[in-house]
Scaffold this active site. Structure first.
Site, mmCIF file in Angstrom:
data_model
loop_
_atom_site.group_PDB
_atom_site.id
_atom_site.type_symbol
_atom_site.label_atom_id
_atom_site.label_comp_id
_atom_site.label_asym_id
_atom_site.label_seq_id
_atom_site.Cartn_x
_atom_site.Cartn_y
_atom_site.Cartn_z
ATOM 1 N N CYS A 143 -59.600 -122.776 38.276
ATOM 2 C CA CYS A 143 -58.855 -123.678 37.405
ATOM 3 C C CYS A 143 -58.558 -124.995 38.106
ATOM 4 C CB CYS A 143 -57.517 -123.063 37.033
ATOM 5 S SG CYS A 143 -57.681 -121.477 36.230
ATOM 6 N N GLY B 124 -62.984 -125.638 35.580
ATOM 7 C CA GLY B 124 -62.757 -124.672 34.509
ATOM 8 C C GLY B 124 -63.150 -125.258 33.178
ATOM 9 N N TYR C 285 -69.210 -125.343 47.447
ATOM 10 C CA TYR C 285 -69.646 -125.439 46.070
ATOM 11 C C TYR C 285 -68.602 -125.939 45.074
ATOM 12 C CZ TYR C 285 -71.035 -123.675 41.436
ATOM 13 O OH TYR C 285 -71.320 -123.558 40.112
ATOM 14 N N ASN D 14 -53.439 -122.403 39.422
ATOM 15 C CA ASN D 14 -54.793 -122.298 39.960
ATOM 16 C C ASN D 14 -54.776 -121.259 41.071
ATOM 17 O OD1 ASN D 14 -56.802 -124.461 42.106
ATOM 18 N ND2 ASN D 14 -57.362 -122.601 41.065
ATOM 19 N N GLY D 15 -55.520 -120.188 40.877
ATOM 20 C CA GLY D 15 -55.573 -119.159 41.918
ATOM 21 C C GLY D 15 -55.554 -117.782 41.308
#
Ligand code: SF4
Length: 467
Positions: free
Chosen positions: A13, A41, A255, A115-116
């Site tokens: 995210c 995301g 990435y 996020n996570g």
């Protein structure tokens, strides 16, 4: 991106939080940085912002532009807001899991974007359910709101500290409460979170490319284990953990993050090139040309070309409009989907021995189609080079990794893999070389490569780690 390509690890995210000392059009100001984080995301997007004395939330399944572009035509004066772009690592792609999550509780109105991935969710959720808690979503983020609401601490900050001290795993979060924008980062700093400022505006973002779009050049990292509280009086910093061991996700460099971003204090582009150079330094193959699998292999391929002296060429053109995933039932259709996305430039490929640089290999299926494309375009030799080590283990910190059995590096060594994808050879960057590139090697997590998890694993995770 996983949702586009089953041969990549899934993104998680992107989050944005914004506070202004004056009324501004917060939804519009949230839109631009969130758009810059779209790569993190693509399944859903949403915003929450303060409107006089209440919080307004708007969110839906879809891309940032699909869900939120109407805000570019509207004016909503406000001083605080948060935004979220989601890839469902935990809980699935359900409308009730779309963030920000927004509740009214005994601590007041709260909107939260995360996020996570909270790795001890099962233990805490079981405890809360046994105590009578009702969950509306399957997302781990709702758990955080339950813990805050159930805290008996009187001060909101104390409730936050109590909550975050119970959590393990990865959480870079932004929150609106009262007239405050709050940012929280887990003690090991798995995911990035930055705080930038300019002309009375404070902005928290997952990556600095989202600050660039607002013309913000002054920023710092939200430190691991830090709670940042921003209101009209300024910025307060609090610690909720004495942890000193960091575990930044090394895959952000390989990435996930955009090459124009800073994360963990380093520029992604520079790190990615360094990784490409390291790959070239251990390679013994002499080829005619280096090409990349665009876009994720581009920067490492440049580094590879620089170190090897082999010229870099754009051998594959990417169709940027071939996008979202659709489940294709037959091999022929899947192969066609790769053709729709990538097209070789025959003049670059024909009769050449090629170094083909990609960032990672998950299932190997897409690489197989790409190698076939290059063979059909007349490549003489194809040497597949991966700028990451072999992925062998699941991630419990916000990245969607297939099961161990589905990860091709658990069933094929590089020689077998070359045969599987149809390449002349396959070479991965070893973990020790990746560590050399990282510099402060002990500050990073490499668990999906070597199984050395930075936190103790719960019973469910232990089962997943077994082959
Ligand atoms: Fe990143 Fe891999 Fe660690 Fe997950 S396990 S945080 S993907 S390095």
């Amino acid at each position: 991106m996983s949702s586009e390509n089953p041969d990549k690890l899934g993104h998680y995210c992107g989050v944005v939080g914004l506070h202004s000392t004056q009324d501004v059009n917060i939804p519009e100001l949230l839109f631009y940085p969130l758009y810059s984080l779209q790569h993190r995301g693509q399944e859903s997007a949403g915003i929450s912002y303060k409107k006089t004395d209440r919080i307004v939330t708007y969110k839906d399944l879809g891309l940032v532009s699909q869900v939120l572009s109407h805000y570019l035509k509207e004016t909503h004066p406000s001083r605080i807001g948060i935004a979220h772009a989601r890839y469902s690592t935990h809980g699935g792609n359900l409308i009730q899991n779309v963030q920000p999550l927004h509740i009214n509780c005994n601590k007041g109105e709260i909107a939260l974007a995360h996020n996570g991935n909270i790795s001890n969710i099962e233990v805490i959720r079981d405890r809360l359910v046994a105590e009578g808690a009702i969950f509306q979503s399957t997302s781990d983020t709702e758990l955080v709101l339950h813990l805050i609401s159930r805290s008996r601490k009187i001060e909101f900050l104390d409730a936050l500290v109590e909550t975050f001290q119970q959590l393990q795993g990865a959480f870079s979060m932004v929150m609106v409460h009262d007239n405050k924008l709050i940012g929280i980062r887990d003690p090991k700093g798995f995911r990035p979170l930055y705080l930038g400022w300019k002309d009375g505006l404070h902005v928290m973002v997952s990556e600095t490319c989202a600050l660039d779009i607002l013309g913000i050049t002054e920023y710092r990292e939200v430190a691991p284990g830090e709670i940042v509280i921003i209101n009209d009086s300024g910025v307060e910093s609090h610690r909720f953990s004495a942890e000193t061991k960091k575990a930044h996700c090394i895959f952000e460099f390989i990435y996930f993050a955009r090459p124009d971003s800073q994360i963990f204090g380093k520029t992604v582009y520079t790190m990615r090139k360094k990784i490409g150079r390291a790959l070239a330094q251990i390679d013994t193959v002499k080829a005619d040309v280096v090409i990349s699998v665009p876009d994720s292999g581009n920067t490492a391929a440049l580094g590879y070309a620089e170190a090897s002296g082999i010229p870099f060429e754009l051998g594959l053109t990417r169709n940027h409009f071939a996008g979202r995933s659709f489940t294709l039932p037959s091999q022929a259709q899947r192969e066609f989907a790769v053709k729709m996305k990538l097209n070789p430039i025959r003049e670059v490929i024909q009769g050449k021995s090629i170094i083909l640089v990609d960032d990672s290999l998950v299932r190997g299926t897409t690489s197989r189609y790409i190698v076939k494309l290059l063979r059909d375009a007349g490549a003489r030799e194809i040497h597949l080079r991966l700028s990451s080590p072999e992925i062998k283990y699941p991630c419990f910190y916000g990245i969607d990794v297939p099961t161990r059995k589905e990860l091709i590096s658990n069933t094929h060594d590089p020689v077998e893999l070359a045969k599987f994808v149809g390449a002349d050879s396959v070479l991965f960057l070893p973990v020790d070389k990746l560590k050399e590139c990282a510099g402060e090697a002990d500050d990073y997590c490499y668990a999906c490569f070597n199984g050395a998890y930075p936190e103790p694993l719960g019973p469910d995770a232990q089962k997943q780690v077994k082959l």
